[in-house]
Design a protein around this motif. Structure first.
Motif, PDB file in Angstrom:
ATOM      1  N   ILE A   1       1.068  -1.149  -0.141  1.00 16.95           N
ATOM      2  CA  ILE A   1      -0.207  -0.260   0.275  1.00 16.95           C
ATOM      3  C   ILE A   1       1.048   0.890  -0.036  1.00 16.95           C
ATOM      4  O   ILE A   1       0.695   2.123  -0.418  1.00 16.95           O
ATOM      5  N   LEU A   2       1.587   1.228   0.232  1.00 14.64           N
ATOM      6  CA  LEU A   2       2.892   1.867   0.481  1.00 14.64           C
ATOM      7  C   LEU A   2       3.271   2.359  -1.295  1.00 14.64           C
ATOM      8  O   LEU A   2       3.567   3.959  -0.883  1.00 14.64           O
ATOM      9  N   VAL A   3       2.742   1.640  -2.613  1.00 23.32           N
ATOM     10  CA  VAL A   3       2.657   2.428  -3.630  1.00 23.32           C
ATOM     11  C   VAL A   3       2.137   3.637  -3.705  1.00 23.32           C
ATOM     12  O   VAL A   3       2.694   4.700  -4.291  1.00 23.32           O
ATOM     13  N   THR A   4       0.998   3.541  -2.935  1.00 27.75           N
ATOM     14  CA  THR A   4      -0.014   4.493  -3.445  1.00 27.75           C
ATOM     15  C   THR A   4       0.905   6.493  -2.838  1.00 27.75           C
ATOM     16  O   THR A   4      -0.014   7.029  -3.584  1.00 27.75           O
ATOM     17  N   ALA A   5       1.833   5.861  -2.388  1.00 26.47           N
ATOM     18  CA  ALA A   5       2.638   7.309  -1.642  1.00 26.47           C
ATOM     19  C   ALA A   5       3.118   7.852  -3.296  1.00 26.47           C
ATOM     20  O   ALA A   5       3.567   9.670  -3.243  1.00 26.47           O
ATOM     21  N   LEU A   6       3.447   7.312  -3.823  1.00 32.33           N
ATOM     22  CA  LEU A   6       4.639   7.492  -4.829  1.00 32.33           C
ATOM     23  C   LEU A   6       3.225   7.688  -6.389  1.00 32.33           C
ATOM     24  O   LEU A   6       3.965   7.945  -6.831  1.00 32.33           O
ATOM     25  N   ASN A   7       2.337   7.291  -6.133  1.00 32.49           N
ATOM     26  CA  ASN A   7       1.675   7.493  -7.706  1.00 32.49           C
ATOM     27  C   ASN A   7       1.429   8.690  -8.410  1.00 32.49           C
ATOM     28  O   ASN A   7       1.080   8.895  -9.483  1.00 32.49           O
TER      29      ASN A   7
ATOM     30  N   TYR B   1       0.149   5.388 -12.083  1.00 26.25           N
ATOM     31  CA  TYR B   1      -0.200   3.746 -11.585  1.00 26.25           C
ATOM     32  C   TYR B   1       0.861   2.805 -11.872  1.00 26.25           C
ATOM     33  O   TYR B   1       0.454   2.158 -11.167  1.00 26.25           O
ATOM     34  N   ASP B   2       0.914   3.179 -13.611  1.00 27.10           N
ATOM     35  CA  ASP B   2       1.268   1.168 -13.999  1.00 27.10           C
ATOM     36  C   ASP B   2       2.591   1.160 -13.407  1.00 27.10           C
ATOM     37  O   ASP B   2       3.004  -0.089 -13.037  1.00 27.10           O
ATOM     38  N   LYS B   3       3.672   1.873 -12.905  1.00 28.53           N
ATOM     39  CA  LYS B   3       5.002   2.459 -12.594  1.00 28.53           C
ATOM     40  C   LYS B   3       4.324   1.570 -11.175  1.00 28.53           C
ATOM     41  O   LYS B   3       5.245   0.989 -10.389  1.00 28.53           O
ATOM     42  N   GLY B   4       4.168   2.344 -10.104  1.00 27.03           N
ATOM     43  CA  GLY B   4       4.067   1.987  -8.612  1.00 27.03           C
ATOM     44  C   GLY B   4       3.374  -0.005  -8.718  1.00 27.03           C
ATOM     45  O   GLY B   4       3.466   0.213  -7.710  1.00 27.03           O
ATOM     46  N   ALA B   5       2.388  -0.107  -9.372  1.00 25.58           N
ATOM     47  CA  ALA B   5       1.552  -0.862  -9.254  1.00 25.58           C
ATOM     48  C   ALA B   5       2.981  -2.391  -9.441  1.00 25.58           C
ATOM     49  O   ALA B   5       2.423  -3.146  -9.332  1.00 25.58           O
ATOM     50  N   ALA B   6       3.810  -1.066 -10.467  1.00 26.71           N
ATOM     51  CA  ALA B   6       4.586  -2.924 -10.440  1.00 26.71           C
ATOM     52  C   ALA B   6       5.860  -3.089  -9.939  1.00 26.71           C
ATOM     53  O   ALA B   6       6.144  -4.350  -9.596  1.00 26.71           O
ATOM     54  N   THR B   7       5.680  -2.051  -9.385  1.00 23.06           N
ATOM     55  CA  THR B   7       6.979  -1.747  -8.022  1.00 23.06           C
ATOM     56  C   THR B   7       6.436  -2.740  -7.260  1.00 23.06           C
ATOM     57  O   THR B   7       7.618  -3.368  -6.176  1.00 23.06           O
ATOM     58  N   ALA B   8       5.118  -2.293  -6.766  1.00 25.55           N
ATOM     59  CA  ALA B   8       4.824  -2.680  -5.550  1.00 25.55           C
ATOM     60  C   ALA B   8       4.589  -4.762  -5.833  1.00 25.55           C
ATOM     61  O   ALA B   8       4.799  -5.279  -4.563  1.00 25.55           O
ATOM     62  N   LYS B   9       4.289  -4.933  -6.983  1.00 25.24           N
ATOM     63  CA  LYS B   9       3.957  -6.184  -6.798  1.00 25.24           C
ATOM     64  C   LYS B   9       5.139  -7.095  -7.383  1.00 25.24           C
ATOM     65  O   LYS B   9       5.384  -8.117  -6.908  1.00 25.24           O
TER      66      LYS B   9
ATOM     67  N   GLN C   1       9.137 -10.486  -4.257  1.00 28.26           N
ATOM     68  CA  GLN C   1      10.543 -11.094  -3.593  1.00 28.26           C
ATOM     69  C   GLN C   1      10.894 -10.324  -2.218  1.00 28.26           C
ATOM     70  O   GLN C   1      11.547 -10.927  -1.818  1.00 28.26           O
ATOM     71  N   GLY C   2       9.576  -9.965  -1.691  1.00 28.36           N
ATOM     72  CA  GLY C   2       9.605 -10.118  -0.546  1.00 28.36           C
ATOM     73  C   GLY C   2      10.848  -8.884   0.086  1.00 28.36           C
ATOM     74  O   GLY C   2      11.694  -9.191   1.145  1.00 28.36           O
ATOM     75  N   ARG C   3      10.699  -8.086  -0.643  1.00 29.29           N
ATOM     76  CA  ARG C   3      11.936  -6.751  -0.295  1.00 29.29           C
ATOM     77  C   ARG C   3      10.645  -6.124   0.209  1.00 29.29           C
ATOM     78  O   ARG C   3       9.675  -5.428  -0.427  1.00 29.29           O
ATOM     79  N   PRO C   4      11.506  -4.744   0.562  1.00 23.24           N
ATOM     80  CA  PRO C   4      10.748  -3.249   1.105  1.00 23.24           C
ATOM     81  C   PRO C   4      10.530  -2.683   0.560  1.00 23.24           C
ATOM     82  O   PRO C   4      11.416  -2.164  -0.797  1.00 23.24           O
ATOM     83  N   ILE C   5       9.655  -1.996   0.355  1.00 22.87           N
ATOM     84  CA  ILE C   5       9.143  -0.972  -1.318  1.00 22.87           C
ATOM     85  C   ILE C   5      10.196   0.070  -1.273  1.00 22.87           C
ATOM     86  O   ILE C   5      10.195   0.133  -2.636  1.00 22.87           O
ATOM     87  N   LEU C   6      11.212   0.452  -0.339  1.00 22.32           N
ATOM     88  CA  LEU C   6      12.027   1.682  -0.580  1.00 22.32           C
ATOM     89  C   LEU C   6      13.273   0.630  -1.573  1.00 22.32           C
ATOM     90  O   LEU C   6      13.315   1.630  -2.500  1.00 22.32           O
ATOM     91  N   ASP C   7      13.236   0.008  -1.531  1.00 18.30           N
ATOM     92  CA  ASP C   7      14.334  -1.330  -1.980  1.00 18.30           C
ATOM     93  C   ASP C   7      14.725  -1.049  -3.559  1.00 18.30           C
ATOM     94  O   ASP C   7      14.945  -0.932  -4.788  1.00 18.30           O
ATOM     95  N   VAL C   8      13.023  -1.564  -3.630  1.00 13.59           N
ATOM     96  CA  VAL C   8      12.553  -1.662  -5.548  1.00 13.59           C
ATOM     97  C   VAL C   8      12.132  -0.305  -5.546  1.00 13.59           C
ATOM     98  O   VAL C   8      12.818  -0.450  -7.073  1.00 13.59           O
ATOM     99  N   ALA C   9      11.692   0.356  -5.145  1.00 13.89           N
ATOM    100  CA  ALA C   9      11.176   1.623  -5.811  1.00 13.89           C
ATOM    101  C   ALA C   9      12.969   2.366  -6.119  1.00 13.89           C
ATOM    102  O   ALA C   9      12.630   3.229  -7.640  1.00 13.89           O
ATOM    103  N   LEU C  10      13.580   1.866  -5.462  1.00 13.86           N
ATOM    104  CA  LEU C  10      14.745   2.919  -5.787  1.00 13.86           C
ATOM    105  C   LEU C  10      15.658   2.331  -6.689  1.00 13.86           C
ATOM    106  O   LEU C  10      16.447   3.255  -7.812  1.00 13.86           O
TER     107      LEU C  10
ATOM    108  N   GLY D   1       3.283  11.093   0.910  1.00 13.21           N
ATOM    109  CA  GLY D   1       2.786  10.995  -0.080  1.00 13.21           C
ATOM    110  C   GLY D   1       2.909  12.213  -0.714  1.00 13.21           C
ATOM    111  O   GLY D   1       3.057  12.582  -1.099  1.00 13.21           O
ATOM    112  N   ILE D   2       1.035  12.252  -0.688  1.00  7.44           N
ATOM    113  CA  ILE D   2       0.948  13.624  -1.671  1.00  7.44           C
ATOM    114  C   ILE D   2       1.039  15.152  -0.542  1.00  7.44           C
ATOM    115  O   ILE D   2       1.676  15.961  -1.395  1.00  7.44           O
TER     116      ILE D   2
END
Length: 129
Positions: free
Chosen positions: A62-68, A73-81, A86-95, A117-118
């Motif tokens: 759900i943290l990815v919604t702060a990045l949308n 949305y598409d890149k956020g959804a891909a990051t969350a998935k 991979q069982g990794r923190p959102i921040l690491d994958v978002a980097l 977020g916003i």
């Protein structure tokens, strides 16, 4: 009977009869004793493991919604998935997936009310609706 009538009298999702239902349930001695037993034997011994809470929060998709509003949305959804898979923190994958700096991501993903977020994005960076 009281609980049935109170349940039927509550309208919408604002059920003003809930206090009456709770009072009626608690006034039944066996139920009240069971609640006290549950509180004493199970709940009183709970220990909060803040490290586990922090870890679970960091991996929550759900943290990815702060990045949308910044990455879309598409890149956020891909990051969350990817983070979930991979069982990794959102921040690491978002980097890896967003091209945003760690500082900017930490600012966007700040979970304190009114900070992330916003609220972390200057108005000129938010795409018009």
């Amino acid at each position: 009977m009281t609980i049935t009538i109170a349940g039927q009298s509550g309208n919408f999702q604002l059920n003003v009869m809930l206090p009456l239902i709770a009072l009626t349930c608690c006034s039944r001695s066996r139920f009240c004793r069971a609640l006290a037993l549950l509180a004493d034997k199970a709940i009183a011994g709970f220990k909060v493991r803040e490290d586990r809470i922090k870890e679970a929060l960091e991996r929550n998709p759900i943290l990815v919604t702060a990045l949308n509003s910044v990455i879309g949305y598409d890149k956020g959804a891909a990051t969350a998935k990817q983070a979930y898979k991979q069982g990794r923190p959102i921040l690491d994958v978002a980097l890896e997936t967003t091209g945003l700096s760690r500082k900017k991501l930490e600012q966007l993903l700040d979970r304190r009310p009114g900070k992330g977020g916003i609220h972390a994005v200057p108005p000129r960076l938010i795409a018009p609706a």
